[in-house]
Design an enzyme around this catalytic site. Sequence first.
Site, PDB file in Angstrom:
ATOM      1  N   LYS A   7     -10.311 -13.482 -15.842  1.00 19.38           N
ATOM      2  CA  LYS A   7     -10.470 -13.803 -17.266  1.00 19.38           C
ATOM      3  C   LYS A   7      -9.851 -15.156 -17.647  1.00 19.38           C
ATOM      4  O   LYS A   7     -10.443 -15.929 -18.387  1.00 19.38           O
ATOM      5  CB  LYS A   7      -9.806 -12.695 -18.086  1.00 19.38           C
ATOM      6  CG  LYS A   7     -10.099 -12.753 -19.549  1.00 19.38           C
ATOM      7  CD  LYS A   7     -11.345 -11.981 -19.821  1.00 19.38           C
ATOM      8  CE  LYS A   7     -11.647 -11.866 -21.296  1.00 19.38           C
ATOM      9  NZ  LYS A   7     -12.851 -11.049 -21.494  1.00 19.38           N
TER      10      LYS A   7
ATOM     11  N   GLU B 122       4.448 -11.102  -6.159  1.00 19.60           N
ATOM     12  CA  GLU B 122       3.374 -11.335  -7.133  1.00 19.60           C
ATOM     13  C   GLU B 122       3.677 -10.770  -8.513  1.00 19.60           C
ATOM     14  O   GLU B 122       2.996 -11.093  -9.476  1.00 19.60           O
ATOM     15  CB  GLU B 122       2.047 -10.747  -6.629  1.00 19.60           C
ATOM     16  CG  GLU B 122       2.019  -9.245  -6.403  1.00 19.60           C
ATOM     17  CD  GLU B 122       2.603  -8.828  -5.055  1.00 19.60           C
ATOM     18  OE1 GLU B 122       3.236  -9.673  -4.396  1.00 19.60           O
ATOM     19  OE2 GLU B 122       2.444  -7.657  -4.682  1.00 19.60           O
TER      20      GLU B 122
ATOM     21  N   HIS C  23       7.799  -7.524  -3.676  1.00 19.75           N
ATOM     22  CA  HIS C  23       6.507  -7.980  -4.202  1.00 19.75           C
ATOM     23  C   HIS C  23       6.670  -9.308  -4.955  1.00 19.75           C
ATOM     24  O   HIS C  23       7.021  -9.302  -6.132  1.00 19.75           O
ATOM     25  CB  HIS C  23       5.939  -6.922  -5.163  1.00 19.75           C
ATOM     26  CG  HIS C  23       5.470  -5.698  -4.461  1.00 19.75           C
ATOM     27  ND1 HIS C  23       4.186  -5.561  -3.989  1.00 19.75           N
ATOM     28  CD2 HIS C  23       6.121  -4.564  -4.123  1.00 19.75           C
ATOM     29  CE1 HIS C  23       4.060  -4.378  -3.396  1.00 19.75           C
ATOM     30  NE2 HIS C  23       5.218  -3.759  -3.456  1.00 19.75           N
TER      31      HIS C  23
ATOM     32  N   GLY D 231       0.840  -1.200   0.000  1.00 16.37           N
ATOM     33  CA  GLY D 231       0.000   0.000   0.000  1.00 16.37           C
ATOM     34  C   GLY D 231       0.865   1.235   0.000  1.00 16.37           C
ATOM     35  O   GLY D 231       2.053   1.176   0.322  1.00 16.37           O
TER      36      GLY D 231
ATOM     37  N   SER E 114     -23.015 -11.623 -26.825  1.00 20.91           N
ATOM     38  CA  SER E 114     -22.308 -10.770 -27.786  1.00 20.91           C
ATOM     39  C   SER E 114     -21.378 -11.596 -28.663  1.00 20.91           C
ATOM     40  O   SER E 114     -20.904 -11.130 -29.692  1.00 20.91           O
ATOM     41  CB  SER E 114     -21.479  -9.732 -27.033  1.00 20.91           C
ATOM     42  OG  SER E 114     -20.388 -10.375 -26.385  1.00 20.91           O
ATOM     43  N   GLY E 115     -21.105 -12.822 -28.238  1.00 27.30           N
ATOM     44  CA  GLY E 115     -20.113 -13.614 -28.968  1.00 27.30           C
ATOM     45  C   GLY E 115     -18.731 -13.469 -28.366  1.00 27.30           C
ATOM     46  O   GLY E 115     -17.800 -14.151 -28.749  1.00 27.30           O
ATOM     47  N   GLY E 116     -18.590 -12.558 -27.403  1.00 27.72           N
ATOM     48  CA  GLY E 116     -17.320 -12.441 -26.686  1.00 27.72           C
ATOM     49  C   GLY E 116     -17.192 -13.584 -25.686  1.00 27.72           C
ATOM     50  O   GLY E 116     -18.156 -14.308 -25.429  1.00 27.72           O
ATOM     51  N   VAL E 117     -15.988 -13.715 -25.120  1.00 24.71           N
ATOM     52  CA  VAL E 117     -15.729 -14.859 -24.249  1.00 24.71           C
ATOM     53  C   VAL E 117     -16.649 -14.856 -23.009  1.00 24.71           C
ATOM     54  O   VAL E 117     -17.244 -15.879 -22.673  1.00 24.71           O
ATOM     55  CB  VAL E 117     -14.254 -14.861 -23.782  1.00 24.71           C
ATOM     56  CG1 VAL E 117     -13.981 -16.018 -22.839  1.00 24.71           C
ATOM     57  CG2 VAL E 117     -13.336 -14.945 -24.981  1.00 24.71           C
ATOM     58  N   ASP E 118     -16.798 -13.701 -22.376  1.00 22.12           N
ATOM     59  CA  ASP E 118     -17.540 -13.676 -21.106  1.00 22.12           C
ATOM     60  C   ASP E 118     -19.005 -14.061 -21.284  1.00 22.12           C
ATOM     61  O   ASP E 118     -19.521 -14.932 -20.579  1.00 22.12           O
ATOM     62  CB  ASP E 118     -17.446 -12.294 -20.444  1.00 22.12           C
ATOM     63  CG  ASP E 118     -16.007 -11.852 -20.259  1.00 22.12           C
ATOM     64  OD1 ASP E 118     -15.126 -12.732 -20.310  1.00 22.12           O
ATOM     65  OD2 ASP E 118     -15.770 -10.653 -20.084  1.00 22.12           O
TER      66      ASP E 118
ATOM     67  N   CYS F   6       5.438  -5.932   1.618  1.00 20.08           N
ATOM     68  CA  CYS F   6       5.806  -4.516   1.554  1.00 20.08           C
ATOM     69  C   CYS F   6       5.130  -3.728   2.677  1.00 20.08           C
ATOM     70  O   CYS F   6       5.448  -3.945   3.846  1.00 20.08           O
ATOM     71  CB  CYS F   6       5.466  -3.972   0.158  1.00 20.08           C
ATOM     72  SG  CYS F   6       6.292  -2.421  -0.192  1.00 20.08           S
ATOM     73  N   TYR F   7       4.182  -2.863   2.374  1.00 20.04           N
ATOM     74  CA  TYR F   7       3.487  -2.150   3.462  1.00 20.04           C
ATOM     75  C   TYR F   7       2.921  -3.157   4.464  1.00 20.04           C
ATOM     76  O   TYR F   7       2.903  -2.920   5.675  1.00 20.04           O
ATOM     77  CB  TYR F   7       2.368  -1.275   2.880  1.00 20.04           C
ATOM     78  CG  TYR F   7       1.566  -0.529   3.932  1.00 20.04           C
ATOM     79  CD1 TYR F   7       2.052   0.647   4.497  1.00 20.04           C
ATOM     80  CD2 TYR F   7       0.329  -1.019   4.368  1.00 20.04           C
ATOM     81  CE1 TYR F   7       1.334   1.327   5.470  1.00 20.04           C
ATOM     82  CE2 TYR F   7      -0.398  -0.343   5.335  1.00 20.04           C
ATOM     83  CZ  TYR F   7       0.112   0.831   5.887  1.00 20.04           C
ATOM     84  OH  TYR F   7      -0.602   1.491   6.852  1.00 20.04           O
TER      85      TYR F   7
END
Length: 523
Positions: free
Chosen positions: A379, A182, A180, A59, A233-237, A86-87
Amino acid sequence: MTETAHDRLLIIDFGSQVTQLIARRLRELNVYCEIHPFQNVSAAFLEEFAPRAVIFSGGPDSVMREGSPRPPKEVYDLGVPILGICYGQQVMMHDLGGRVEAGEHATAEFGRAWVTPTDTKDGFLTGWFLDGTGREQAWMSHGDHVSELAPGFQVLGTSPGAPFAITADTDRRFYAVQFHPEVHHTPNGRTLYENFVRMAGFTGDWTMAAYREEMVQIIRDQVGDAKVICALSGGVDSSVAAALLHEAIGENLTCVFVDHGLLRLNEAEEVVGMFRDHMNLSVIHAQEQELFLGALEGVSDPETKRKTIGRLFIDVFQKYADQIEGARFLAQGTLYPDVIESVSFSGGPSVTIKSHHNVGGLPEKMGLKLVEPLRELFKDEVRTLGRELGLPDSFIGRHPFPGPGLAIRCPGEITRDKLEILRKADAVYIDQIRKHGLYDEIWQAFVAILPVRTVGVMGDGRTYDYACALRAVTSVDGMTADYYPFSHDFLGETATRIINEVKGINRVTYDVTSKPPGTIEWE
Ligand code: XMP
């Protein structure tokens, strides 16, 4: 807080820019975790959440400032492992009786640092310091630093600016690092998370196969016999959400695919064909090209285009949804990054660069309840789930496509002629990218047709046709992007093909702008 039977890890967010990456690293290890801002984490919350382990994020604040963010004291009495980053490390030391100092002198570190071990036997460091150099690269970003350890802690690793780069109270299983783990620039960081969750007793039971089964049951419990509508919509989600809902409630799901006339070549046929004919979903193909293109006639301002399309989309969707008797739920492909509450230190809303259209506001307007079966997923998890559900790879790996479609790839006035030319050029370009095996390396690629005509010569004749721009970017999340470094051969070959195969274009340019300062789309 979400109901789940899995062991859970709690990430307490102190406002780091990269907190989401911690969650992603853990999910990759099949560990279920949730991010909650420190303000929301009370003793009662901890009791209800019942984490198997806790991570304190980084942070921007300083623990020496009065009123700076803190976890509830009770977190240290849960008897579960805690990892401070970190923080988060500084908070832990400060709370447990150590000291933190401001880093005005030589101890602030930003960027790459090398950590060397003082003790490699601890299980937290399994797999570290093995490559023969005796050190590990780590990403630092700190002004303050720990200057005195809390009682019970020992040092496991140091760096030039952080004598307490890795610290531990092994009896209590409290670990704290100044860097970090990550981020990408700590190449072996994942191993530390792996060690931490192993020591905490996680079994890696968070898989998309298990999620699929559980979510099917949750959807059935939530929806019962009611009908659900979904904007496909045809999108992945939206595709994965629809496939999952279909598995749960079968024909009680109806999808509406809005064709606004701004889709790519053959797109409507491909999406409707796949869902209706191959997957047996009930799909309404709303053919509303005239409505949208009529309303867009003469419009060249990008924001007006977006707003017009967004407004009509809601009207059209509502019109078709009203025909579905007994619809009580609206399904949306909302993802976890959209629902994480972030810690805001500035307080003010961020500037709208471009307004994105969506179906926001629709549920209240239509008296529908929401079903959001992907709310807990990132995602990459959605993609894995899509594969689990049998969606073809060609669908799962598709580049993103914006809601307003080709309207924002046609700067200036939109005409049917220009759209037709754009569709053909885009199809040739994507075909080139696929043929050269580059599709999966590129995050998004498309053609924009420019509002300029240029002079050319073909055969013996003079041409006066449109110029177009090719765009291709690499990115992780669309927030920042780099242009893709195609070879000159590729660019030359593609330009030749587009000019030869697409009547109406006689000049091809390549856009080499990164984001920022550019955006990915041209409008
Ligand atoms: P920009 O152009 O803002 O795009 O750098 C970032 C990503 O968002 C997509 N995009 C949109 N998606 N509605 C959408 O659903 C929109 O209005 C919209 N505008 C941009 C864009 O394609 C890229 O992937």
